[in-house]
Enzyme design. Sequence first.
Site: not given
Length: 273
Positions: A47-48, A85, A141, A225
């Site tokens: 994530d990220d 995301c 998410h 993240h």
Amino acid sequence: MDRRGFLECSDTAAACISSGALLSMLDGCGRTTSAARQPNIVIVALDDAGWKDFGYHNSEIKTPSIDRFAREGVDLNNFYAYPTCSPTRASLMTGRPPSRVGVTSAVSAQHEEPMLPKGTVTIAELLRRNGYSTGISGKWHLGNTLELSPDNYGFDHAHGFLGPWVDFYTHRSQQEKVTWHRNGAYIEQEGHATDLIADEAIQFITEFRDKDKPFFLYVPFNAPHLPLQEEKRWIEPYDGIIESESRKYYAAAVSHADHAIGRIISTLEEEGL
């Protein structure tokens, strides 16, 4: 399947992930529909993470497990993801542009409302209908309540948190809400989120799945993240290499996740999978 066979089928796989053609594609690549011949599928996501955050892209961040994927597999180097995301996750799960399923931002996933339309068929549901044992461990998410959790979208075993982000140790959201869950119930666990996500993925492989079936496992880590929370053992290797404190913590989070991925790979090899 050998490397050549994979290359011959990869374009087809990318084109038909969202329909029954996925299973036809597998059959067309020399597979039968028997459990003994169908491939096990593992998808890992960070994530990220950015393009320059992996060793095989000459980053200062050490990622030997991910580098192994690039070295032994296929590197899609003209490949695009959405900059936020939830749209990326919606596309990954459905094989459709996220706007087609109404997911256009990460903000909406923070609220207690459906993200994916009722009846949306995910890759997990498609594979489950075709004889797969399905599991997820990590960040969802795509719905922030238990009624919208991944076990309602095709996953036999679901663990992790609903989103959008959690403290890596308390597993609480920014609003101190509990979203850490397992199979339709909120739970409490001790430990760093990166380790717990990998632990559950490993248990799915070795214990939780139906071993009479092929399996699909989705492992979406929340690292790197925010918030960047790492132990010294992950930070210290970058002392004297990275000056920025925030970048150093970020690098530590990526390396920690890479180590967790390595644990999953080792488990697959130990299990002869």
